[in-house]
Motif scaffolding. Structure first.
Motif, PDB file in Angstrom:
ATOM      1  N   UNK A   1       0.816  -1.223   0.000  1.00 24.56           N
ATOM      2  CA  UNK A   1       0.000   0.000   0.000  1.00 24.56           C
ATOM      3  C   UNK A   1       0.849   1.272   0.000  1.00 24.56           C
ATOM      4  N   UNK A   2       2.111   1.169   0.418  1.00 24.60           N
ATOM      5  CA  UNK A   2       3.008   2.343   0.416  1.00 24.60           C
ATOM      6  C   UNK A   2       3.799   2.456  -0.893  1.00 24.60           C
ATOM      7  N   UNK A   3       3.817   1.424  -1.672  1.00 26.08           N
ATOM      8  CA  UNK A   3       4.674   1.397  -2.859  1.00 26.08           C
ATOM      9  C   UNK A   3       3.952   2.002  -4.063  1.00 26.08           C
ATOM     10  N   UNK A   4       3.744   3.303  -3.997  1.00 28.16           N
ATOM     11  CA  UNK A   4       3.150   4.032  -5.118  1.00 28.16           C
ATOM     12  C   UNK A   4       4.057   5.205  -5.457  1.00 28.16           C
ATOM     13  N   UNK A   5       4.036   5.587  -6.707  1.00 27.48           N
ATOM     14  CA  UNK A   5       4.828   6.733  -7.131  1.00 27.48           C
ATOM     15  C   UNK A   5       4.384   7.990  -6.390  1.00 27.48           C
TER      16      UNK A   5
ATOM     17  N   UNK B   1       5.860   8.099  -2.710  1.00 25.28           N
ATOM     18  CA  UNK B   1       7.299   8.351  -2.594  1.00 25.28           C
ATOM     19  C   UNK B   1       7.707   9.703  -3.144  1.00 25.28           C
ATOM     20  N   UNK B   2       7.081  10.157  -4.233  1.00 24.42           N
ATOM     21  CA  UNK B   2       7.450  11.492  -4.720  1.00 24.42           C
ATOM     22  C   UNK B   2       7.020  12.558  -3.714  1.00 24.42           C
ATOM     23  N   UNK B   3       5.890  12.362  -3.074  1.00 27.84           N
ATOM     24  CA  UNK B   3       5.461  13.295  -2.032  1.00 27.84           C
ATOM     25  C   UNK B   3       6.440  13.269  -0.858  1.00 27.84           C
ATOM     26  N   UNK B   4       6.837  12.068  -0.451  1.00 27.31           N
ATOM     27  CA  UNK B   4       7.775  11.929   0.672  1.00 27.31           C
ATOM     28  C   UNK B   4       9.135  12.545   0.332  1.00 27.31           C
ATOM     29  N   UNK B   5       9.682  12.206  -0.830  1.00 28.50           N
ATOM     30  CA  UNK B   5      11.000  12.717  -1.223  1.00 28.50           C
ATOM     31  C   UNK B   5      10.996  14.229  -1.373  1.00 28.50           C
TER      32      UNK B   5
ATOM     33  N   UNK C   1      20.227  11.745  -0.939  1.00 28.82           N
ATOM     34  CA  UNK C   1      19.338  12.490  -0.056  1.00 28.82           C
ATOM     35  C   UNK C   1      18.065  11.707   0.225  1.00 28.82           C
ATOM     36  N   UNK C   2      17.495  11.106  -0.806  1.00 31.63           N
ATOM     37  CA  UNK C   2      16.256  10.350  -0.620  1.00 31.63           C
ATOM     38  C   UNK C   2      16.490   9.092   0.216  1.00 31.63           C
ATOM     39  N   UNK C   3      17.642   8.449   0.054  1.00 31.57           N
ATOM     40  CA  UNK C   3      17.971   7.294   0.890  1.00 31.57           C
ATOM     41  C   UNK C   3      18.075   7.713   2.352  1.00 31.57           C
ATOM     42  N   UNK C   4      18.735   8.825   2.607  1.00 34.65           N
ATOM     43  CA  UNK C   4      18.872   9.299   3.990  1.00 34.65           C
ATOM     44  C   UNK C   4      17.523   9.713   4.572  1.00 34.65           C
ATOM     45  N   UNK C   5      16.645  10.281   3.740  1.00 36.21           N
ATOM     46  CA  UNK C   5      15.337  10.677   4.281  1.00 36.21           C
ATOM     47  C   UNK C   5      14.535   9.448   4.704  1.00 36.21           C
ATOM     48  N   UNK C   6      14.738   8.330   4.029  1.00 36.20           N
ATOM     49  CA  UNK C   6      14.060   7.090   4.431  1.00 36.20           C
ATOM     50  C   UNK C   6      14.709   6.532   5.698  1.00 36.20           C
ATOM     51  N   UNK C   7      16.030   6.466   5.698  1.00 33.57           N
ATOM     52  CA  UNK C   7      16.747   5.852   6.825  1.00 33.57           C
ATOM     53  C   UNK C   7      16.641   6.637   8.121  1.00 33.57           C
TER      54      UNK C   7
ATOM     55  N   UNK D   1      13.890   8.604   8.953  1.00 29.07           N
ATOM     56  CA  UNK D   1      12.496   8.876   9.281  1.00 29.07           C
ATOM     57  C   UNK D   1      11.992   7.819  10.261  1.00 29.07           C
ATOM     58  N   UNK D   2      11.760   8.198  11.520  1.00 32.51           N
ATOM     59  CA  UNK D   2      11.324   7.214  12.518  1.00 32.51           C
ATOM     60  C   UNK D   2      10.035   6.488  12.135  1.00 32.51           C
ATOM     61  N   UNK D   3       9.165   7.138  11.366  1.00 35.59           N
ATOM     62  CA  UNK D   3       7.900   6.488  10.995  1.00 35.59           C
ATOM     63  C   UNK D   3       8.109   5.350  10.001  1.00 35.59           C
ATOM     64  N   UNK D   4       9.308   5.266   9.405  1.00 32.80           N
ATOM     65  CA  UNK D   4       9.582   4.198   8.441  1.00 32.80           C
ATOM     66  C   UNK D   4      10.458   3.085   9.014  1.00 32.80           C
ATOM     67  N   UNK D   5      10.962   3.276  10.253  1.00 33.15           N
ATOM     68  CA  UNK D   5      11.826   2.258  10.874  1.00 33.15           C
ATOM     69  C   UNK D   5      11.090   0.935  10.959  1.00 33.15           C
ATOM     70  N   UNK D   6      11.711  -0.121  10.456  1.00 30.95           N
ATOM     71  CA  UNK D   6      11.126  -1.453  10.518  1.00 30.95           C
ATOM     72  C   UNK D   6       9.984  -1.673   9.541  1.00 30.95           C
ATOM     73  N   UNK D   7       9.620  -0.644   8.794  1.00 29.66           N
ATOM     74  CA  UNK D   7       8.505  -0.743   7.849  1.00 29.66           C
ATOM     75  C   UNK D   7       9.025  -0.958   6.431  1.00 29.66           C
TER      76      UNK D   7
END
Length: 139
Positions: free
Chosen positions: A61-65, A68-72, A109-115, A117-123
């Motif tokens: 459900x999270x794997x949409x363009x 991720x473009x909104x997040x990045x 930059x986008x890799x670091x924003x994922x790594x 982001x506490x809301x994405x830890x373990x997700x």
């Protein structure tokens, strides 16, 4: 038509020039491709552990363009060359690959924003993917 190409190594640029200057050459849209070195040049890219390609695995459900473009875009300006969505062997989990247009920090930059982001830890899991321009990869 004109284009600017930047190669990861001088050897890759030389191989391209050899190919287009060979008797057979390279034909694009019916026209022979021509090329020359840039007078200013670029230094060798020593960041061989980096890539323009980012791979993300997470809940389908999270794997949409759009997601991720909104997040990045909260962290960086970027330009995508391409993206790909694929299922995995695990139900409810998908894989996305993003190919950024340049190696000037967009994927990093986008890799670091994922790594970070506490809301994405373990997700989700994110790493560099193989760059079609030849850089190595490492997570």
């Amino acid at each position: 038509m004109a284009a600017k190409l930047a190669f990861m190594t001088p050897e890759a640029a030389a191989a391209f020039l050899r190919q287009i200057q060979s008797p057979r050459g390279v034909i694009l849209h019916g026209q022979r491709v021509q090329g020359r070195y840039n007078r200013n040049g670029y230094v060798r890219n020593e960041n061989i552990w980096q890539s323009r390609v980012l791979e993300v695995v997470g809940p389908t459900h999270m794997m949409t363009l759009e997601y991720w473009t909104s997040h990045f875009s909260k962290f960086s300006e970027f330009e995508l060359e391409a993206y790909r969505l694929a299922p995995t062997n695990v139900g409810g989990v998908s894989f996305m690959q993003f190919r950024f247009a340049r190696i000037d920090g967009q994927a990093q930059t986008c890799l670091q924003c994922i790594r970070t982001d506490p809301s994405l830890f373990g997700i989700v899991q994110a790493r560099y993917g193989a760059d079609p321009c030849g850089s190595s990869t490492a997570s």
